[in-house]
Scaffold this motif. Structure first.
Motif: not given
Length: 800
Positions: A336, A338-339, A360-362, A399, A447
């Protein structure tokens, strides 16, 4: 996001047609950009049986085939495939068919003197596979004469535009979930068979950058055989626009596209020591899978071992540690990231990938273990091997979040009454939970949901935006009031005026490359830089309209335009001394290249083309300022137009020494060179926010009454210093007697015989308007003396 109908049905039990699926996707906010049926490319190809195969009389490697197409009349076809033989059932392309792989149309032709009525095709030629060693061999009972598209079957491909706020739909499973919630079928559960592993992972795994990589899960699988992926997997990847590479690579791509879970497989033999996530070091480099080397900085996260960098984390793997056909042991990475870190790294490196688009979107932080189990399950099924135990380094964010909600918000914000039961059913189908008090538990894969309004959006879009009845807005009784603001009226007026003067309106980006914007920051207090720009070439907010117009000049000039008149009306963005934002309405105009094309005209310099100059720019500035309501009679021409302009061929128009209303002139050659422009360019910028506001007036204008007496005109010629601007003298004379002088204009500027060196002769015409009675000689003499006295303050001497 592309996917085939069969791929969607892997996750959605549905009998809906392609048209119904496309319509429902659009209705719930997943825009379908297109539906492509690959079988349409197979028009003109038939199932055919080879009756006879004889050697070509003029070529050793060719055969002359007699082919049955099912209509009773065999066709003669010349073929070079080594497996062509009597009795083979294959695919014949008839004259007029277009071969998908080459894009060329088949025609009846002679090959080495023998007529050929089409072509027996290979799988590569029909883009059904990579085999090109021979023609397609179908089962012996394949129906001869049937259209091959019908025999092969149709598997339409959907192309869906996913908005940035819907990372859950960056996988086919997420789209299937939405369709199921909308009533178009039943979502199939994900089948996962966890593998415990029978040995420890041979490499330590850790994360040394908990901010950029909070969680890094991995395991090794030894004894794999990396061949080709199964046909079903290759077909699904091809429908998404992916090129099958090898089983290991294809499996990671398949899991990413099916479930929105990017992952990476390393060749274990290429790793040394521990594998871990860390910050890159300034100046460190990485050779990515695309063959390009990238220079990194300390704001980027990488995956490295004891020897160096292997991956640009979350974006692209390294070339030297990727899997090949010789790979026997692999290390799987599911992490995982960080976006914001991923987005910033991609922008600085100008590097895009499918993995970056998802990270980058999550991605779903709760899907790490499941994603790793899916990868392990597929690799063991397809490539074999033995899996190690899983290593968990770090902890992903939870999340999930709880959002207070009330069902009445659907009507209050969404404009549609939906029952509590229907809202609960919709949210449950989308994966949301809730308690008795309507505290909604948001799933980890969403998210984008932060408040009650987001819950309303989910409920209403699944209910159907088309089901919301239209309602008129309330209207005030009486005559409608004007809605345009004074600024809007000014903009409309100036657009019409500029267009009427022959200029074409341009609309350019408000964002610029930082280097281009920096050239125009003089006196503007610095640049505003975007924290999350579309790209590195659109990072700075424009401090001037001229860079965008110059880019338009370059594009048009590169396409052969000899003369250009372009204008734009918009905002420029300045940074105040205290860091505050300042938007100012501005009109920019450029005059580039030829003002008049070459052509014979007695006034046209012997037929040569005439270029724009600074006086053309000044004329446009004055005309447009007049349309804007500026007091142009009171303007002063002064220097200091800026470093972007040519010194001596530029100036500013001011009200007093400090209020700059416009700048104009020829642009500096160095600036034009930077923008790769070979034409001379004159430019104007009108600072509309600096124009003083008009005094409030009544609703109706006073009636116009023409003067009762005829105006009187008088001419004056003055000797002045050659450096004195003529406008200063005209302005001074106009103000010499405001009661009687209504206009003054320059009509001659002479330098030559009879005029001393260092001086010039300026001839001024003044217009006098009598009031109740005509001027007598004494009054005219007094006015002339006042004009002469005023001019003398500038050093002007009346010529005898």
């Amino acid at each position: 996001m592309k996917f085939s109908l069969s791929w969607l049905k892997d996750h959605l039990e549905t009998e809906a047609s392609v048209e119904e699926i496309a319509a429902k996707l659009n209705a719930i906010g997943l825009e379908v950009e297109g539906v492509e049926d690959p079988s349409a490319r197979l028009a003109g190809f038939r199932v055919a049986r080879v009756l006879t195969a004889e050697r070509h009389p003029n070529a050793d490697k060719l055969q002359v085939l007699s082919v049955d197409t099912g209509d009773g009349t065999p066709l003669q076809v010349v073929c070079g495939a080594p497996n062509a033989r009597a009795g083979l059932v294959g695919v014949l392309g008839l004259p007029g068919a277009v071969v998908p792989a080459g894009g060329f149309e088949l025609k009846k032709s002679a090959i080495r003197g023998i007529e050929s009525n089409g072509m027996m095709c290979s799988t590569r030629e029909l883009e059904l596979g990579e085999d090109h060693d021979g023609i397609i061999e179908l089962p012996a009972d394949a129906p001869v004469g049937m259209a091959f598209a019908e025999y092969h079957g149709s598997d339409p491909v959907f192309d869906v535009a996913i908005t940035p706020n819907r990372p859950d739909c960056m996988g086919v499973y997420g789209i299937a979930r939405d369709l199921a919630a909308a009533g178009l079928g039943t979502l199939k559960p994900i089948t996962i068979n966890p593998v415990a592993g029978n040995h420890d992972c041979p490499l330590p795994i850790r994360t040394d950058d908990p901010e950029g990589c909070p969680a890094f899960y991995g395991r090794a699988i030894r004894g794999v055989k990396n061949g080709a992926a199964p046909e079903w997997m290759q077909a699904r990847l091809k429908s998404a626009g992916q090129r099958p590479i090898s089983a290991l690579v294809d499996i990671t791509n398949y899991v990413m596209l099916a479930y929105g879970r990017p992952a990476h497989a390393y060749d274990l033999a290429q790793l040394s020591g521990a594998i871990f996530a860390r910050r890159a070091r300034d100046g460190e480099t990485a050779l990515a899978l695309n063959g390009k080397e990238y220079t990194l900085d300390a704001e980027m996260t990488v995956i490295a071992d004891d020897k160096g960098v292997h991956d640009i984390a979350g974006i692209m793997g390294g070339e030297h540690s990727g899997c090949s056909e010789d790979t026997t042991d692999v290390l799987l990475e599911v992490a995982y990231f960080d976006p914001q870190r991923i987005a910033g790294t991609g922008q600085r490196l100008n590097l895009t990938s499918d993995a970056r688009a998802r990270f980058e979107r999550g991605v779903d932080p709760a899907f790490l273990d499941k994603g790793l189990d899916l990868l392990t399950q597929l690799i063991l099924e397809i490539c074999g091997g033995e899996a190690s135990r899983v290593v968990h380094a770090g902890t992903p964010p939870s999340g999930t979040k709880v959002v207070p909600y009330h069902p009445s918000l659907a009507l209050q914000l969404g404009g549609v009454a939906i029952s509590d039961e229907a809202q609960k059913a919709t949210l449950t189908a989308l994966g949301f939970g809730m308690d008795a008090r309507w505290n909604v538990i948001v799933p980890s894969w969403r998210p984008d949901v932060d408040g009650g309004a987001d819950i309303v959006e989910e409920v209403v879009r699944i209910h159907g935006l088309d089901n919301i009845e239209s309602a008129p807005l309330p209207r005030i009784d009486g005559v409608a009031r004007p809605t345009a603001t004074p600024a809007q009226k000014l903009e409309r007026k100036l657009r019409r005026a500029a267009a009427a003067r022959g200029a074409h309106e341009a609309v350019t980006w408000s964002f610029l490359p930082e280097a281009d914007a920096a050239v125009f920051t003089e006196g503007n207090g610095g640049l505003w830089l975007l924290a999350n720009p579309i790209s590195e070439d659109m990072k700075a907010m424009r401090p001037s309209l001229l860079p965008g117009l110059l880019a338009a000049v370059r594009r048009n000039a590169d396409r052969g335009a000899a003369g250009l008149r372009l204008f734009e009306l918009g905002r420029r963005y300045l940074r105040g001394a205290s860091g505050t934002s300042d938007e100012r309405l501005t009109l920019g105009l450029v005059l580039a290249g030829e003002r008049t094309p070459r052509g014979w005209d007695a006034k046209n310099n012997g037929g040569k083309a005439q270029s724009f100059d600074a006086f053309d720019a000044k004329a446009e500035a004055l005309a447009l300022l007049a349309e804007a309501g500026a007091p142009i009679d009171n303007l002063q021409v002064m220097g200091e137009a800026g470093a972007q302009f040519h010194p001596g061929q530029s100036a500013t128009l001011r009200l007093g020494p400090k209020t700059v209303l416009a700048r104009f002139g020829m642009l500096h050659p160095a600036l034009l060179k930077k923008f790769d422009i070979d034409l001379p360019v004159a430019a104007v910028e009108l600072f509309l926010d600096a124009i003083p506001a008009k005094k409030a007036a009544g609703f109706a204008r006073s009636a116009y009454a023409p003067p009762a007496l005829q105006a009187v005109k008088r001419d004056f010629a003055f000797l002045v210093d050659a450096a004195l601007p003529a406008g200063d003298l005209v302005r001074t004379i106009r103000g010499a007697d405001k009661a009687n002088i209504v206009a003054a204009r320059l009509f001659d500027d002479f330098r030559g015989q009879g005029v001393p060196d260092g001086q010039k002769s300026l001839a001024i015409e003044i217009t006098l308007q009598p009031g109740d009675k005509s001027f007598d000689e004494a009054e005219l003499k007094a006015i002339a003396e006042r004009v002469t006295a005023a001019a003398a303050k500038l050093g002007a001497v009346l010529r005898g």
